[in-house]
Design an enzyme around this catalytic site. Structure first.
Site, PDB file in Angstrom:
ATOM      1  CG  ASN A 197      -6.787  28.828 -31.253  1.00  0.00           C
ATOM      2  OD1 ASN A 197      -6.084  28.514 -30.285  1.00  0.00           O
ATOM      3  ND2 ASN A 197      -6.283  29.089 -32.447  1.00  0.00           N
ATOM      4  CD1 TRP A 198      -9.509  30.425 -25.433  1.00  0.00           C
ATOM      5  CD2 TRP A 198      -8.623  29.877 -23.444  1.00  0.00           C
ATOM      6  NE1 TRP A 198     -10.544  30.204 -24.563  1.00  0.00           N
ATOM      7  CE2 TRP A 198     -10.037  29.862 -23.332  1.00  0.00           C
ATOM      8  CE3 TRP A 198      -7.856  29.555 -22.314  1.00  0.00           C
ATOM      9  CZ2 TRP A 198     -10.690  29.553 -22.131  1.00  0.00           C
ATOM     10  CZ3 TRP A 198      -8.503  29.244 -21.122  1.00  0.00           C
ATOM     11  CH2 TRP A 198      -9.900  29.241 -21.037  1.00  0.00           C
ATOM     12  CE  LYS A 199      -5.368  32.626 -32.718  1.00  0.00           C
ATOM     13  NZ  LYS A 199      -5.206  33.480 -33.863  1.00  0.00           N
ATOM     14  CG  HIS A 228      -4.072  27.797 -36.113  1.00  0.00           C
ATOM     15  ND1 HIS A 228      -3.363  28.953 -36.366  1.00  0.00           N
ATOM     16  CD2 HIS A 228      -5.334  28.191 -35.807  1.00  0.00           C
ATOM     17  CE1 HIS A 228      -4.167  29.989 -36.209  1.00  0.00           C
ATOM     18  NE2 HIS A 228      -5.365  29.553 -35.869  1.00  0.00           N
ATOM     19  CD  GLU A 265      -8.974  29.527 -38.310  1.00  0.00           C
ATOM     20  OE1 GLU A 265      -9.701  30.012 -37.454  1.00  0.00           O
ATOM     21  OE2 GLU A 265      -7.768  29.276 -38.117  1.00  0.00           O
ATOM     22  CB  SER A 317     -11.626  38.984 -37.914  1.00  0.00           C
ATOM     23  OG  SER A 317     -10.237  39.243 -37.922  1.00  0.00           O
ATOM     24  N   GLY A 329     -10.627  33.250 -32.357  1.00  0.00           N
ATOM     25  CA  GLY A 329      -9.369  33.511 -31.658  1.00  0.00           C
ATOM     26  C   GLY A 329      -9.569  34.618 -30.640  1.00  0.00           C
ATOM     27  N   GLY A 330      -9.176  35.837 -31.014  1.00  0.00           N
ATOM     28  CA  GLY A 330      -9.183  36.988 -30.100  1.00  0.00           C
ATOM     29  C   GLY A 330     -10.455  37.136 -29.264  1.00  0.00           C
TER      30      GLY A 330
HETATM   31  P1  PGA Z   1      -9.054  35.473 -34.766  1.00  0.00           P
HETATM   32  O1  PGA Z   1      -8.308  34.041 -34.826  1.00  0.00           O
HETATM   33  O2  PGA Z   1     -10.498  35.214 -34.410  1.00  0.00           O
HETATM   34  O3  PGA Z   1      -8.327  36.256 -33.707  1.00  0.00           O
HETATM   35  O4  PGA Z   1      -8.938  36.092 -36.128  1.00  0.00           O
HETATM   36  C1  PGA Z   1      -8.902  32.927 -35.414  1.00  0.00           C
HETATM   37  C2  PGA Z   1      -7.961  31.725 -35.369  1.00  0.00           C
HETATM   38  O5  PGA Z   1      -6.761  31.913 -35.541  1.00  0.00           O
HETATM   39  O6  PGA Z   1      -8.382  30.581 -35.147  1.00  0.00           O
END
Ligand code: PGA
Length: 261
Positions: A14-16, A102, A174, A220, A241-242
């Site tokens: 998920n690149w946000k 989300h 999540e 994370s 995410g990150g």
């Molecule tokens: P993160 O994000 O891996 O940066 O914690 C996960 C997400 O929001 O889907």
């Protein structure tokens, strides 16, 4: 130790609100280059709307195994909803997955379970697979009420959904306190919550459906913790995410099986 899964694992990035379409194309090409050729997991990239078209073009041109997802959608096919994107528009781009509910949308854009339920009812009409996010905030976790909280989210979000379609849903557990914070649920705890979600699906729909549905962990996820997460029997993949914004890290997550051999 080679860990074989009952359900096909799904690893999604998920690149946000990161990456222009140009940077996104470069990233997806780098990811494709690094993926193990005999990979059995499904790999999905979920860029911002503005990059979907360009990325789809390179995925098709290079016959990549990577699939495309979107981060959100409206619950109507079309209409006077300035700034919104319809599921029909996503389908026209051959988008195969869409994140629904989300926690960042719930938190910053006031999305409620009721709205998420409307989106889920619509998404199956256009045959896009939803990735429904659930998970508790820190306060709830500190009170030890995470099961009740997630049960309520599932009851509300999945209300009235058609049994014939529900098996195509992916659920991402999540815990909000683990998103972007560097804190992860312990793999055993994530496994426990995911097993709990599966039991709820069994109650709400049927045991057969609950055995088919894939449930991911998110929060994370990094190259160093992917193996202990993926060896858990109930965890069918991850929503990243990150770490999905960096080709090296995402490739290392996707190719986690190398570390098992
Ligand atoms: P993160 O994000 O891996 O940066 O914690 C996960 C997400 O929001 O889907």
């Amino acid at each position: 130790m080679v860990n074989e899964k009952i359900r096909r694992p799904i690893i999604a990035g998920n690149w946000k609100m990161f990456k222009t379409h140009l940077k996104g194309v470069k990233l997806v090409q780098e990811i494709n280059y690094g993926i193990d050729k005999d990979i059995d997991a499904e790999v999905v990239v979920i860029p911002p709307f503005t990059a979907l078209r360009s990325i789809k073009t390179v995925i098709e041109a290079d016959k990549m195994k990577i699939k495309l997802g979107a981060q959100n959608m409206h619950y109507m096919s079309e209409g006077p909803f300035t700034g919104e994107i319809s599921p029909v528009m996503l389908k026209a781009l051959n988008v195969e997955y869409v994140i629904i509910g989300h926690s960042e949308r719930r938190q910053h854009f006031d999305e409620t379970d009721e709205l998420i339920n409307k989106k889920l009812k619509k998404v199956f009409d256009v045959k896009i697979n939803p990735i429904l996010c659930v998970g508790e905030p820190l306060k709830i976790r500190e009170l030890g009420r995470q099961k009740q909280y997630v049960r309520e989210q599932l009851n509300n979000c999945l209300k009235g959904l058609n049994k014939d379609y529900i098996q195509n849903i992916v659920i991402a557990y999540e815990p909000i306190w683990a998103i972007g914070t560097g804190k992860t649920a312990t793999p055993e705890d994530a496994n426990f919550m995911i097993s709990f979600i599966r039991q709820r699906i069994s109650r709400l729909f049927s045991p057969i459906i609950s055995e088919k549905i894939r449930i991911q962990y998110g929060g994370s996820v990094k190259p160093f913790n992917i193996v202990p997460i993926m060896v858990q029997p109930e965890i069918d993949g991850v929503l990243v995410g990150g770490a999905s914004l960096n080709a090296h890290d995402f490739i290392s997550i996707i190719n986690y099986k190398r570390k098992l051999k």
